[in-house]
Structure formats: C-alpha cells, structure tokens
Design an enzyme around this catalytic site. Structure first.
Site, mmCIF file in Angstrom:
data_model
loop_
_atom_site.group_PDB
_atom_site.id
_atom_site.type_symbol
_atom_site.label_atom_id
_atom_site.label_comp_id
_atom_site.label_asym_id
_atom_site.label_seq_id
_atom_site.Cartn_x
_atom_site.Cartn_y
_atom_site.Cartn_z
ATOM 1 N N ARG A 19 55.963 49.019 67.754
ATOM 2 C CA ARG A 19 55.204 50.062 68.464
ATOM 3 C C ARG A 19 55.850 51.431 68.245
ATOM 4 N NH1 ARG A 19 55.214 47.499 74.247
ATOM 5 N NH2 ARG A 19 53.876 49.203 74.906
ATOM 6 N N ARG A 50 60.208 45.702 82.001
ATOM 7 C CA ARG A 50 58.968 45.963 82.747
ATOM 8 C C ARG A 50 58.281 44.667 83.168
ATOM 9 N NH1 ARG A 50 54.843 50.267 80.338
ATOM 10 N NH2 ARG A 50 54.689 48.838 78.577
ATOM 11 N N ARG A 76 54.058 41.858 79.936
ATOM 12 C CA ARG A 76 53.091 42.041 78.858
ATOM 13 C C ARG A 76 53.586 41.361 77.586
ATOM 14 N NH1 ARG A 76 51.490 48.351 78.664
ATOM 15 N NH2 ARG A 76 51.612 47.853 76.445
ATOM 16 N N ARG A 81 46.019 58.695 69.728
ATOM 17 C CA ARG A 81 47.262 58.184 69.164
ATOM 18 C C ARG A 81 47.335 58.410 67.654
ATOM 19 N NH1 ARG A 81 48.360 54.073 73.311
ATOM 20 N NH2 ARG A 81 50.246 52.900 72.928
HETATM 21 P P1 AMP Z 1 49.641 50.887 75.700
HETATM 22 O O1 AMP Z 1 49.293 50.109 76.925
HETATM 23 O O2 AMP Z 1 49.159 52.306 75.746
HETATM 24 O O3 AMP Z 1 51.114 50.782 75.353
HETATM 25 O O4 AMP Z 1 48.841 50.215 74.497
HETATM 26 C C1 AMP Z 1 49.041 48.856 74.149
HETATM 27 C C2 AMP Z 1 48.471 48.582 72.772
HETATM 28 O O5 AMP Z 1 47.059 48.832 72.758
HETATM 29 C C3 AMP Z 1 49.019 49.457 71.643
HETATM 30 O O6 AMP Z 1 50.253 48.975 71.125
HETATM 31 C C4 AMP Z 1 47.879 49.366 70.630
HETATM 32 O O7 AMP Z 1 47.889 48.121 69.957
HETATM 33 C C5 AMP Z 1 46.654 49.398 71.522
HETATM 34 N N1 AMP Z 1 46.190 50.787 71.777
HETATM 35 C C6 AMP Z 1 46.230 51.459 72.961
HETATM 36 N N2 AMP Z 1 45.732 52.689 72.834
HETATM 37 C C7 AMP Z 1 45.377 52.819 71.530
HETATM 38 C C8 AMP Z 1 44.819 53.882 70.765
HETATM 39 N N3 AMP Z 1 44.545 55.078 71.324
HETATM 40 N N4 AMP Z 1 44.572 53.649 69.453
HETATM 41 C C9 AMP Z 1 44.855 52.465 68.881
HETATM 42 N N5 AMP Z 1 45.387 51.433 69.536
HETATM 43 C C10 AMP Z 1 45.654 51.595 70.858
#
Ligand code: AMP
Length: 241
Positions: A194, A150, A183, A108
């Site tokens: 985000r 969601r 969530r 990311r």
């Molecule tokens: P997601 O489920 O992929 O939307 O991730 C939820 C949250 O987890 C994100 O908003 C970040 O706070 C954290 N997160 C997930 N993947 C990463 C990553 N590769 N690097 C940093 N933070 C992450």
C-alpha cells in the site's frame, strides 16, 4: 475521542459561518484520515465519503464491483480508476452532499484528481467551491505501528490500536462488547504494498493540490484533538480567502 468545549463552540460558529464545501483528506495508509473525517462530520454535519469503506461494503455484499475489488484490496493494490470514479459519482449525486463533504481516500491517482476537478468545475452553488486539500503527515515506522495495531468494532466502527488506544478488555469493543476485527490488508506485508502504491500514484496527487493553493499539510503525529484543531483552523482560513 472528543473535541474540547472551545473546539465545539468554534465548530458551532464554523457551521454558521463556514460553508465547508468539498474537503479532501490525503495521506498515507494509517495516517488518520478516517479518524479525522469522523471529527469533521461531527463538526460540520456533512458526510464522510470513504472510498475504502464503500469498496469494503461492495466486497462484503459480493457485488460485481466488490468481486473485482477484493483481490486488489487484499494485495494492497488500487482498484481501477473508472470503477472508483463511477462509485464516487454515484455517492456525490446524493442530496446530503449539497453543503459539502469529506473525501477520505479519494483521489488517489492523478486520473482520479483530474476527473474530480472536471466534475467540480461543472457544478453549481456550494459544490462549485474549489476543494480544500488537507495532507496528513506521519513517519513510516509510526504508520506501520498504527496499521498493524489497528482493530475495528464491526458493529459501531470504533477504531482502536493495541499499542496506543487499547480497548479496556483485550479484543472487545468498549461500546458494543463486540469482538474486534482486523482488516485483511492491515498486515505488515500488505502495508508495504500500500505504501508503494501511495508513493508512486498518490504522492503526485498531493503535489497537484499543493500547487493549486487551498492546500495545507498537517502533522498527524499528535493527539487526535490537536490534529482536528489544526485541520479545522486551516479549512476556516482557506475558505475565508
Ligand atoms: P483505505 O481504506 O482508504 O485504506 O482503502 C483500502 C483499499 O481500498 C486500498 O488499498 C485500495 O485497494 C482500495 N481503494 C480505496 N480508495 C481507493 C481509490 N481512491 N482508488 C483506488 N483504490 C482505492
């Protein structure tokens, strides 16, 4: 959601002829990375490695990493690169990744991408295959609707959407009968944060992989099976070159 018979047949053929190797699913929050990763898991029998899911697991279990991640995740900010890279290193060390894996939500940042590129450059066999990067695209308003609508089943992980894919009984999982949950970061305010993190830190990652080739952009604003078919065809084509 199910794949059509043709797609399943294509999938069986792909299992025999395509070593999937590392596949990256890139795209903004709510674009459908998790949903699509699950389709590819069924097809290629390789693991989905979702950094969001791994971090939520740490959060739920109160580990030291989970304690650091909690506030950041709840505000829509990213968890520091070193912590996420170490967590991914640990997961990639497991034997089920030998034929390939789907990274969902990682890398990311450019730092994470550089770390992954270096790690893969030092690997043998299938894991030395270059990554195939898939970027899913959906417009902002549609993403907002997907995120705020969601709901997840805490037991089986089925993902619903109150606008587009509602359960038969409001708030209840069709499969498990469990009460659905939302969530903590799927609110409009956190979504905006985000998206800011995505534009500033992750869009450069998309450009990094676009410039390396073995990259495809897929329109994610279509039925799940049409998006899956697009991804599968692209991965097969890119692996054949
Ligand atoms: P997601 O489920 O992929 O939307 O991730 C939820 C949250 O987890 C994100 O908003 C970040 O706070 C954290 N997160 C997930 N993947 C990463 C990553 N590769 N690097 C940093 N933070 C992450």
């Amino acid at each position: 959601m199910t794949l059509s018979v043709t797609e399943i047949e294509n999938g069986r053929e792909a299992v025999q002829t395509t070593v999937p190797g590392p596949i990256l699913l890139l795209g903004a929050p709510g674009v459908g990375k998790g949903t699509q990763a699950k389709e590819l898991v069924k097809l290629w029998a390789i693991p989905q490695i979702s950094t969001g899911d791994l971090l939520r697991f740490h959060k739920a279990n109160g580990t030291p990493l989970g304690a650091v991640a909690k506030g950041l995740m709840d505000r829509g900010e990213l968890v520091p690169d070193d912590l996420v890279n170490d967590m991914v290193a640990d997961r990639l060390g497991k034997p089920d990744t030998a034929r390939g894996y789907i990274l969902d939500g990682f890398p990311r940042t450019l730092n994470q991408a550089g770390w992954l590129d270096t790690r893969l450059a030092g690997k043998a066999q299938e894991q030395s295959l270059p990554v195939v990067a898939v970027s899913l695209k959906v417009d902002y308003n549609q993403l907002l609707r997907r995120i705020t609508g969601r709901r997840n089943c805490p037991v089986c992980g089925t993902i619903y959407n109150i606008y587009a894919k509602a359960p038969k009984v409001e708030g209840i999982c069709d499969v498990e009968g469990a009460a659905l949950v939302q969530r903590a970061d799927d609110t409009e305010a956190v979504f905006a944060e985000r998206m800011k993190a995505y534009s500033a830190l992750t869009e450069p990652v998309v450009e990094h992989y676009r410039s390396q080739g073995r990259f495809v952009e897929v329109d994610g604003d279509r039925p799940i099976e049409a998006v899956s078919a697009g991804i599968i065809a692209a991965v097969k084509r890119l692996r054949a070159t």
